[in-house]
Design an enzyme around this catalytic site. Structure first.
Site, short mmCIF file in Angstrom:
data_model
loop_
_atom_site.label_atom_id
_atom_site.label_comp_id
_atom_site.label_asym_id
_atom_site.label_seq_id
_atom_site.Cartn_x
_atom_site.Cartn_y
_atom_site.Cartn_z
N CYS A 87 -28.75 -41.81 10.10
CA CYS A 87 -27.32 -41.01 10.35
C CYS A 87 -26.66 -41.65 10.29
O CYS A 87 -25.64 -42.59 10.04
CB CYS A 87 -26.76 -39.76 11.53
SG CYS A 87 -28.17 -38.62 11.79
N HIS A 341 -21.17 -33.47 7.34
CA HIS A 341 -22.37 -34.86 7.75
C HIS A 341 -23.22 -34.78 6.23
O HIS A 341 -24.59 -35.37 6.86
CB HIS A 341 -22.89 -34.65 9.53
CG HIS A 341 -23.62 -35.56 9.83
ND1 HIS A 341 -23.10 -37.20 9.04
CD2 HIS A 341 -24.72 -36.28 10.49
CE1 HIS A 341 -24.24 -38.12 9.56
NE2 HIS A 341 -25.24 -37.30 10.92
#
Length: 396
Positions: A87, A341
């Site tokens: 991430c 995301h």
């Protein structure tokens, strides 16, 4: 040679559940970046850094940085790379471009983050299984540990140790989703109340659906330049003044030092603050984009980034201190909870938000009042790695 480096601008594809392919998203993100900085074209790019986490799984494609160069008509003359740090891949790409320019290896770089995650609802099990790859696949993944139950443990433990409440989690989600409703590229475009969060389906107690970031297709591109070049194209560059990363035990969850704290985030932020000359983050940071993959994440990050004392993150949101008009505006674009995301693009989008806040080009109803210093933060994997970057309107 150490030179000042700035982000001069950039842009986004639309984020959400898209019919677009990985290639489509890369082209959309690249075009948006060049459209935002018309003085710079593909022919000016010397270095290309692509943040992408799982194109092999989601798009059956590897060696993606040269692919992006070809798609965008860039003939890279100095440096090209793909970064993968789960991430935090987008922030890692930013960091490498910053270091390359600061070292004098190049003057102009494009940093592009791309992720294609939605393959159709019939592929949801495969999509979720792919996300578990960021943990220790043989141990944690095989035992069914994915992101929602992992962060639910943190929420449970933080509640147990510090008295954090279900309503405080909801306040984070409601704030960010409402901010995202004012962000044109965001995946989720509806304002949200505390009751909406608590009435959404429970996913992993105490976390509900609206406490969780989405599965998102999207891209974001930013153009970085040396100070000399940056001042030729804009009067409002965003200078990168500090960066920190920390990786500690915990990639396998049995090695985690805690289920309520992130000492890695504290260390990474301390390193970034020292470089940037930040002595009191609560007083010195005006706007922060932090990694709210789940609502509990933002609460812990208030504490580890130095905005609140340990255990007081829940009270920090309850008192409104992280709202746009609070002590430090946290996630004014809507964060991961509101924007979505797309893994490789998130860190780049966060940096663009700080840049656009400095430039005063965001929607007026989420514009922070005259910000001069900003921060971006990403966690990755089982929160075993944390990355922090400080941006400023003026070089130090």
């Amino acid at each position: 040679m150490v030179r000042n480096v700035a982000i001069v601008g950039g842009g986004h594809s639309d984020w959400g559940e898209r019919a677009a392919t990985w290639k489509d998203l890369a082209q959309e993100g690249g075009k948006a970046a060049f459209d935002a900085v018309p003085e710079v074209g593909p022919e000016d790019i010397e270095g290309l850094f692509v943040g992408a986490v799982q194109p092999e799984r989601f798009a059956n494609q590897t060696h993606v940085a040269p692919l992006v160069a070809e798609l965008l008509g860039i003939e890279v003359t100095e440096m090209i790379a793909r970064t993968e740090l789960a991430c935090a891949s987008g922030q890692a790409a930013l960091r490498y471009a910053w270091l390359a320019i600061a070292a004098g290896q190049l003057d102009v770089a494009l940093v592009l983050g791309v992720e294609k995650m939605n393959l159709g609802r019939e592929y949801m099990p495969e999509m979720q299984a792919s996300m578990a790859n960021v943990l220790d696949r043989e141990f944690d993944g095989a035992n069914g540990l994915a992101a929602p139950p992992f962060f639910a443990w943190y929420a449970q433990r933080h509640m147990h140790e510090y008295g954090t409440t279900r309503e405080q989690l909801s306040q984070v989600a409601a704030k960010n989703k409402t901010n995202a409703s004012k962000t044109d590229f965001a995946q989720f475009q509806s304002s949200c109340a505390i009751e909406d969060v608590e009435e959404s389906p429970e996913i992993a107690a105490p976390l509900h659906l609206f406490d969780c970031s989405g599965i998102t297709d999207g891209a974001a591109g930013a153009i970085l330049m040396s100070e000399e070049k940056a001042r030729e194209v804009t009067d409002t560059p965003a200078f990168i003044t500090g960066s920190g990363q920390s990786s500690m035990a915990g990639n396998s969850i049995n090695n985690l030092p805690s289920l309520s704290t992130w000492p890695q985030a504290r260390k990474a932020s301390q390193n970034a603050y020292e470089q940037a000359g930040i002595e009191d983050p609560l007083a010195d940071i005006d706007v922060a984009e932090v990694h709210d993959c789940f609502s509990i994440s933002e609460i812990i990050e208030y504490e580890e980034l130095g905005f609140a004392e340990r255990g007081e993150g829940g009270q920090f949101i309850e008192d409104g201190r992280s709202h746009i008009d609070g002590d430090v505006a946290v996630n004014p674009r809507g964060g991961l909870l509101g924007c979505g995301h797309p893994l490789g693009a998130t860190g780049i989008s966060q940096a663009l938000e700080i840049t656009h806040q400095f430039q005063g080009t965001v929607s007026s109803d989420r514009q922070v009042d005259d910000p001069t210093t900003g921060l971006i933060h990403n966690l990755s994997g089982s929160a075993s790695v944390h990355s922090v970057m400080v941006l400023d309107r003026d070089p130090q």
